[in-house]
Design an enzyme around this catalytic site. Sequence first.
Site, PDB file in Angstrom:
ATOM      1  N   GLU A  53       1.835 -15.969  -9.578  1.00 48.25           N
ATOM      2  CA  GLU A  53       1.169 -16.527  -8.538  1.00 48.25           C
ATOM      3  C   GLU A  53      -0.290 -16.221  -8.554  1.00 48.25           C
ATOM      4  OE1 GLU A  53       3.209 -15.719  -4.961  1.00 48.25           O
ATOM      5  OE2 GLU A  53       5.236 -15.924  -5.804  1.00 48.25           O
ATOM      6  N   ALA A 299      12.318  -7.478   9.260  1.00 49.18           N
ATOM      7  CA  ALA A 299      11.321  -6.589   8.445  1.00 49.18           C
ATOM      8  C   ALA A 299      12.021  -5.162   8.389  1.00 49.18           C
ATOM      9  CB  ALA A 299      10.296  -6.193   9.497  1.00 49.18           C
ATOM     10  N   VAL A 300      12.883  -5.457   7.378  1.00 53.51           N
ATOM     11  CA  VAL A 300      14.007  -4.265   7.280  1.00 53.51           C
ATOM     12  C   VAL A 300      14.069  -3.825   5.858  1.00 53.51           C
ATOM     13  CG1 VAL A 300      15.796  -5.190   8.840  1.00 53.51           C
ATOM     14  CG2 VAL A 300      15.956  -6.032   6.689  1.00 53.51           C
ATOM     15  N   GLY A 301      12.785  -3.960   5.170  1.00 52.45           N
ATOM     16  CA  GLY A 301      12.528  -3.429   3.733  1.00 52.45           C
ATOM     17  C   GLY A 301      12.583  -4.158   2.749  1.00 52.45           C
ATOM     18  N   ASP A 340       5.896  -0.821  -6.277  1.00 49.05           N
ATOM     19  CA  ASP A 340       6.895  -1.254  -5.739  1.00 49.05           C
ATOM     20  C   ASP A 340       8.347  -1.507  -6.507  1.00 49.05           C
ATOM     21  OD1 ASP A 340       5.767  -1.255  -3.296  1.00 49.05           O
ATOM     22  OD2 ASP A 340       5.920  -3.104  -2.863  1.00 49.05           O
ATOM     23  N   ALA A 347       0.596   0.635  -1.517  1.00 51.03           N
ATOM     24  CA  ALA A 347      -0.443  -0.159  -2.477  1.00 51.03           C
ATOM     25  C   ALA A 347      -1.002   1.220  -3.306  1.00 51.03           C
ATOM     26  CB  ALA A 347      -1.316  -1.000  -1.591  1.00 51.03           C
ATOM     27  N   HIS A 472     -21.449  15.111  15.519  1.00 49.64           N
ATOM     28  CA  HIS A 472     -21.125  15.042  17.043  1.00 49.64           C
ATOM     29  C   HIS A 472     -21.959  13.829  17.465  1.00 49.64           C
ATOM     30  CE1 HIS A 472     -19.804  16.029  21.193  1.00 49.64           C
ATOM     31  NE2 HIS A 472     -21.138  15.959  21.571  1.00 49.64           N
TER      32      HIS A 472
END
Length: 493
Positions: A53, A299-301, A340, A347, A472
């Site tokens: 890609e 969005a479960v893995g 992955d 990443a 600070h």
Amino acid sequence: MTEDARSKPASPEARGTGEAPYDVVVIGSGPGGYVAAIRCAQLGLRTACVERERLGGICLNWGCIPTKALLRSAEVLDHFRHASEFGIKVAGVEPDFPAIIARSRAVADKVSKGVAFLFRKNKIDHISGTAKLAPRSGAWRPHEVHVALTAGGEQKLAARHVIIATGARARSLPGIELDGKRIIEYRKAMTLPDLPRSMVVLGAGAIGVEFASFYRSLGTEVTICEFMPRLVPNEDPEISKELARAFDKRGIRMQVGSKLTRAQATADRVAVSIEPASPAADAAPTTALDLEADVLLVAVGIAANTEGLGLEAHGVALERGFIQIDRENRCGDGLWAIGDVAGRGLAHVASAEGVYVAERIAGVHAEPVPYDSIPSCTYCAPEIASLGLTEEKATAAGIPIKVGRFPFRALAKALGAGDPNGFVKVIYHAETGALVGAHLIGPAVTDLIAELTLAKTTEVNAESLIHTIHAHPTFAEAIRGATEDALGRAIDL
């Protein structure tokens, strides 16, 4: 090997001699693959990278980078909505959804082009296509990689080493079919044509809560369904509790300890049914919930991209679909896997593994990846960052600990910035003062975690950290304040 030799493309003649015109072929150009390729080239290895890609892989094109661009747009919108708190009058502020999406895609495009520039700079051959490992006739022979070129035809590459960095893709659950319109995954969530009025998010891990946060900022009615009894279940329970409080204040509906049992898409809506995950789930709803929304985001893995790589012919083992590797990231003779596709999930871990493997191949000193000191960041509002063990896990492991906390509401910089919510929690070894874990939620914490990561990987301990002068006013003072609290020496609490 000379620079001129590295810059020449592989020739059919060279491929026919049995010699390997490439030292390394990298399959995949995400944050693991492109970093590995560049480090290999820096070390004098003739390198090619195959990508089917866009250069940069999922992270740069569909994950880490463009999602942060979306979240930045949401943050700017939230700032405008609270402008009156800073003495600024603003009227008529509303999101331009197509423009927000277009900006995100432009950022991703720019970063992808940056990788292409780095490949040219380092004389890496970029080959656009889909790679497959050919069976090997003998261990002494080079690996042969067959590439179905994007432009048509096939190219064969020979290399002494192959680094597999093909990443992963979103997965769904049995009975929930992604249709790309009403039931979608994260790639579609980044390019929707219109802003949905309502959305159900299935899964409250990093991806789920980031998209829930983004769309809620734009005005979408959001419901999160999470099987586990709390949001971001891999984080410290105190972090989950604080995030739930913040999300509730923002009007995000949360169904934790729940499971989605039905998802039925129609032309313009999706109907879902949510039930308790189990009778024993403390936070589970007492009754089932049926609702309709414009979109269901799953969005479960992730599932590893291993199909069609020819791994079977090389005896590469898989577990739950991920490539199994040894301590050096090897998965076969001259075969390596990173990121992955090997189940790592972050990443920056993939990038670190890419450097490590490149240095192993080159035969130079390679520093092992410190897997016990990997920072994890979630970029919802409020941000989350963590490192090392939770208090719960440290106690279970029998580690003597001292725990300190510092709320941002006690920090001058946070008050001035108008963002006083959240806290820093640090866990130190009670005897050595070594950092055991850190858990942060609130402003700038995804940047603040770097100081604690350095402390975890070096000889910095609690005592030396509190004697380190922190400017600070800064957000970083919260780290020192939490450390002082752990030692019973809190000044500003």
